[in-house]
Design a protein around this motif. Structure first.
Motif, mmCIF file in Angstrom:
data_model
loop_
_atom_site.group_PDB
_atom_site.id
_atom_site.type_symbol
_atom_site.label_atom_id
_atom_site.label_comp_id
_atom_site.label_asym_id
_atom_site.label_seq_id
_atom_site.Cartn_x
_atom_site.Cartn_y
_atom_site.Cartn_z
ATOM 1 N N GLY A 1 14.547 43.640 72.788
ATOM 2 C CA GLY A 1 15.112 44.884 73.299
ATOM 3 C C GLY A 1 14.201 45.589 74.281
ATOM 4 O O GLY A 1 14.659 46.196 75.246
ATOM 5 N N ASP A 2 12.899 45.492 74.041
ATOM 6 C CA ASP A 2 11.943 46.159 74.922
ATOM 7 C C ASP A 2 11.685 45.391 76.214
ATOM 8 O O ASP A 2 11.550 45.982 77.287
ATOM 9 C CB ASP A 2 10.601 46.350 74.206
ATOM 10 C CG ASP A 2 10.701 47.314 73.041
ATOM 11 O OD1 ASP A 2 11.589 48.181 73.075
ATOM 12 O OD2 ASP A 2 9.902 47.181 72.094
ATOM 13 N N ARG B 1 19.751 44.031 82.228
ATOM 14 C CA ARG B 1 20.457 45.164 82.835
ATOM 15 C C ARG B 1 20.361 45.109 84.361
ATOM 16 O O ARG B 1 21.370 45.288 85.068
ATOM 17 C CB ARG B 1 19.849 46.484 82.330
ATOM 18 C CG ARG B 1 20.568 47.723 82.863
ATOM 19 C CD ARG B 1 19.838 49.009 82.516
ATOM 20 N NE ARG B 1 18.546 49.087 83.191
ATOM 21 C CZ ARG B 1 17.369 49.199 82.565
ATOM 22 N NH1 ARG B 1 17.322 49.234 81.240
ATOM 23 N NH2 ARG B 1 16.247 49.275 83.254
ATOM 24 N N PRO C 1 15.931 45.030 79.484
ATOM 25 C CA PRO C 1 15.926 45.710 80.786
ATOM 26 C C PRO C 1 16.103 44.761 81.968
ATOM 27 O O PRO C 1 16.702 45.145 82.986
ATOM 28 C CB PRO C 1 14.536 46.377 80.828
ATOM 29 C CG PRO C 1 14.129 46.509 79.403
ATOM 30 C CD PRO C 1 14.696 45.295 78.729
ATOM 31 N N ARG D 1 19.697 48.698 73.208
ATOM 32 C CA ARG D 1 19.977 49.915 73.979
ATOM 33 C C ARG D 1 19.460 49.850 75.414
ATOM 34 O O ARG D 1 20.038 50.458 76.325
ATOM 35 C CB ARG D 1 19.351 51.137 73.292
ATOM 36 C CG ARG D 1 20.039 51.562 71.999
ATOM 37 C CD ARG D 1 19.401 52.838 71.463
ATOM 38 N NE ARG D 1 20.004 53.292 70.229
ATOM 39 C CZ ARG D 1 19.593 52.918 69.011
ATOM 40 N NH1 ARG D 1 18.584 52.065 68.896
ATOM 41 N NH2 ARG D 1 20.199 53.390 67.938
ATOM 42 N N ASN D 2 18.375 49.122 75.635
ATOM 43 C CA ASN D 2 17.789 49.064 76.977
ATOM 44 C C ASN D 2 18.627 48.251 77.967
ATOM 45 O O ASN D 2 18.277 48.160 79.146
ATOM 46 C CB ASN D 2 16.376 48.496 76.921
ATOM 47 C CG ASN D 2 15.374 49.505 76.389
ATOM 48 O OD1 ASN D 2 15.557 50.713 76.542
ATOM 49 N ND2 ASN D 2 14.328 49.031 75.744
ATOM 50 N N ARG E 1 21.860 49.082 78.340
ATOM 51 C CA ARG E 1 22.994 49.961 78.653
ATOM 52 C C ARG E 1 23.053 50.284 80.147
ATOM 53 O O ARG E 1 22.021 50.482 80.799
ATOM 54 C CB ARG E 1 22.906 51.254 77.850
ATOM 55 C CG ARG E 1 23.188 51.066 76.369
ATOM 56 C CD ARG E 1 23.169 52.381 75.607
ATOM 57 N NE ARG E 1 21.835 52.975 75.585
ATOM 58 C CZ ARG E 1 21.504 54.022 74.834
ATOM 59 N NH1 ARG E 1 22.421 54.598 74.051
ATOM 60 N NH2 ARG E 1 20.278 54.499 74.865
ATOM 61 N N THR F 1 19.786 40.977 71.085
ATOM 62 C CA THR F 1 18.355 40.787 71.310
ATOM 63 C C THR F 1 17.823 39.688 70.401
ATOM 64 O O THR F 1 18.432 39.339 69.390
ATOM 65 C CB THR F 1 17.592 42.082 71.022
ATOM 66 O OG1 THR F 1 17.851 42.464 69.654
ATOM 67 C CG2 THR F 1 18.040 43.196 71.948
#
Length: 480
Positions: free
Chosen positions: A459-460, A467, A464, A408-409, A411, A421
Motif C-alpha cells: 500500500g505504501d 495510481r 502510488p 488507499r494510496n 485512490r 495490496t
C-alpha cells in the motif's frame, strides 16, 4: 587384403559414414536452430546488409536502422533508450538479438516467409531489400508513468487492456541503454556487456516476465475467488483470530504488526480482504482445501507453464503443498507460491473482464516494407476462471480495499479503483505488490506493480505507482 588393412578400411568407412551423418544432421535437422541462433555472426552480417524494419509505438519508432559508411551498412538505434529496453531488447553484431528484436527477427530482417513476394520483387526491380515493421500495443503515457514510478527501485509494472489482453505497459527496472550494445565498435560493445554482466541485478533481465517472486497478499484475490465460487459471499463471516497455529505444528502466525483483524475473532470476507487479514485467509485456504485453491490459481494462468506474447513469460506456480500447514501459508501468497508481474496483472484483468482472462499480446500489427498490414493480432480467450457474478463480487471486495483498506494510496479523485495490496516476506526486505483496475464499473486498464525488496508495504510503495499509471492512461483516453 590382410587383417590390418581390413581394420583400417573399416575404420575409414565408419568415420566417413559418421561424417556424412553429422553433415546431414547439421544441414537438415539443426539448420533452423542454427540459422535462428543469435550468436550466428555470419547470419547477422548478412542481415546488416539490409535495412532492418522499425519497432513502432503510437506511430513513433522506438527501434530503427540508419545507414552507415562502414562494412556493416546499417546501425541499429534506440531513440528513447532505456524507456523501452525491456521490450525492444537489443540487436548486436556480437551478442545477437533479445526482446522483440529476437521474437520478431524474421519480419524485421526481411526473411519472413510472408515477405517472399516482396523479396522476389526486389530481385527483379533492383530495389534494396528491407525488413518489415512491428507495431506494438504499448501506450507511451503508461510506459512513461511506469518507468518514472519505478525510478530508483528494482521492480516492474505491467498494464493490460482487460477486454483484449493488449499490453499497454511493460516496464522493468533497473533499465539499460541498448545503443552501446548495438554499436559497430566491437570493443565498446564488449565493454558495455562486461559492465552489465557485473550489475546486480543485470538490467537486461526483464523483471516483468522473466523473474518470479512470492506474491504475498495479492494471492488472497485468488483464494477469495475460490471461496466465492464455492458458495461464500462477501458478507459470509469467516474466522479471523489474532493469531493462528498452523495445523500439525507449533508455528504461530500473526497478522501484520501483530494486529487483531476484529475484536470478535471473526469478520465478513469482504472485510478480511479489505484489511488483508492473514489469519482469516490461512484458515479459509485450509477450509477450502488444496484442490480448490490450486484449481482456481491454475484457472487464472498459474500452471507453471511458460507462454509467449511473443516475449517469453516464465510460468507462475502455486508450488508443492505437502500438508494443511503449507496450504495455509500458501493461501497468503508465501511458501512456494511464485508469480511474475505479468501473471499478477492477468489476475486483475480477469476479474475486470467479468471473469474472462484474455491472452496477453504485445504485437498489434506486422507491416510489410511498404507499410501494408500483413498480420494483425486477434484477441484470444485464455480461460474463464470465474463466473461474471463472482467477478462482480470480487470487484466489490477489491473496491473496498482501495476505498477504505490497505490500498488507499491508489485512490483517484472521480474514479473508482479496485485493487489489492501485497507484502511478501523473503530473505531481504519485504517485496511490495499492488494489483488493480479502473474504472471499477467499466474497466479500461488492469495493472500490476512489483517493487523488489521495497521494505515497506504494498500500500505504501506499489499502490502510488499504480495510481500514476492508471491516471496517465485514463487522462490519455479522455484526450482522444
Amino acid at each position: 587384403m590382410n587383417a590390418p588393412l581390413r581394420r583400417v578400411a573399416i575404420s575409414v568407412l565408419v568415420l566417413f559414414t559418421l561424417l556424412i551423418l553429422n553433415i546431414n544432421y547439421i544441414q537438415v535437422v539443426r539448420s533452423d536452430d542454427l540459422r535462428e541462433d543469435g550468436r550466428n555472426t555470419r547470419l547477422l552480417a548478412d542481415e546488416y546488409s539490409r535495412e532492418r524494419g522499425a519497432i513502432v509505438v503510437d506511430g513513433e519508432p522506438i527501434a530503427l536502422s540508419v545507414s552507415t559508411d562502414d562494412r556493416l551498412k546499417y546501425l541499429r538505434q534506440y531513440p528513447q533508450a532505456g524507456l523501452y529496453a525491456a521490450v525492444t531488447g537489443f540487436y548486436s553484431v556480437i551478442y545477437g538479438a533479445t526482446g522483440i528484436e529476437k521474437a520478431e527477427n524474421a519480419l524485421l530482417a526481411g526473411t519472413d516467409d510472408r515477405l517472399f513476394v516482396r523479396r522476389i520483387s526486389d530481385l527483379f526491380t533492383g530495389r534494396d531489400p528491407s525488413g518489415g515493421d512491428v507495431v506494438l500495443t504499448l501506450d507511451p503515457a503508461v510506459q512513461q508513468a511506469a518507468m518514472a514510478g519505478l525510478e530508483g527501485q528494482v521492480g516492474a509494472v505491467v498494464a493490460l487492456d482487460p477486454t483484449t489482453g493488449a499490453v499497454l505497459g511493460l516496464a522493468s527496472t533497473p533499465t539499460f541503454d541498448p545503443n552501446p550494445l548495438a554499436s559497430h565498435d566491437l570493443d565498446g560493445v564488449r565493454d558495455t556487456a562486461a559492465l552489465l554482466d557485473g550489475a546486480d541485478p543485470d538490467p537486461r533481465s526483464n523483471q516483468a516476465i522473466s523473474q518470479r517472486y512470492a506474491p504475498g497478499s495479492i494471492f488472497k484475490v485468488i483464494v477469495s475467488a475460490a471461496a466465492l465460487e464455492d458458495g461464500y459471499t462477501p458478507e459470509t463471516v469467516v474466522p479471523a483470530p489474532q493469531t493462528i497455529t498452523l495445523p500439525g505444528t507449533r508455528t504461530e502466525v500473526e497478522n501484520f504488526n501483530g494486529s487483531a483483524c476484529d475484536p470478535s475473532g471473526q469478520q465478513p470476507l469482504i472485510e478480511a480482504l479489505t484489511i488483508s487479514c492473514n489469519t482469516a485467509f490461512i484458515q479459509l485456504g485450509i477450509d477450502l482445501g488444496e484442490d480448490k485453491v490450486r484449481e482456481m490459481a491454475e484457472g487464472f494462468g498459474m500452471t507453471g507453464e511458460r507462454f509467449e506474447m511473443p516475449l517469453r513469460v516464465e510460468g507462475s506456480t502455486v508450488g508443492d503443498i505437502e500438508n494443511d500447514a503449507e496450504l495455509g501459508v500458501s493461501s497468503i501468497g508465501q511458501q512456494d507460491v511464485q508469480m511474475t508481474p505479468m501473471q499478477a496483472a492477468m489476475v486483475a484483468a480477469a476479474v475486470a473482464n467479468d471473469g474472462t482472462l484474455m491472452k496477453p499480446y504485445l504485437v498489434d500489427q506486422l507491416l510489410a516494407p511498404d507499410l501494408t498490414v500483413i498480420d494483425e493480432t486477434d484477441p484470444e480467450v485464455l480461460s474463464e476462471p470465474i463466473s461474471t457474478d463472482v467477478a462482480n463480487q470480487l470487484t466489490e471486495m477489491m473496491t473496498s480495499v482501495v476505498t477504505s483498506g490497505s490500498g488507499r494510496n491508489a485512490r483517484i479523485n472521480g474514479v473508482q479503483v479496485a485493487g489489492k495490496t501485497g507484502t511478501a516476506e523473503n530473505e531481504g526486505p519485504d517485496h511490495n505488490w499492488f494489483i488493480g483496475f479502473a474504472p471499477a464499473a467499466e474497466p479500461q486498464i488492469a495493472v500490476a506493480v512489483f517493487v523488489r525488496n521495497g521494505g515497506g508495504t504494498g500500500g505504501d510503495t506499489s499502490a502510488p505507482i499504480a495510481r500514476r499509471v492508471i491516471e496517465a492512461y485514463l487522462d490519455g483516453q479522455e484526450g482522444r
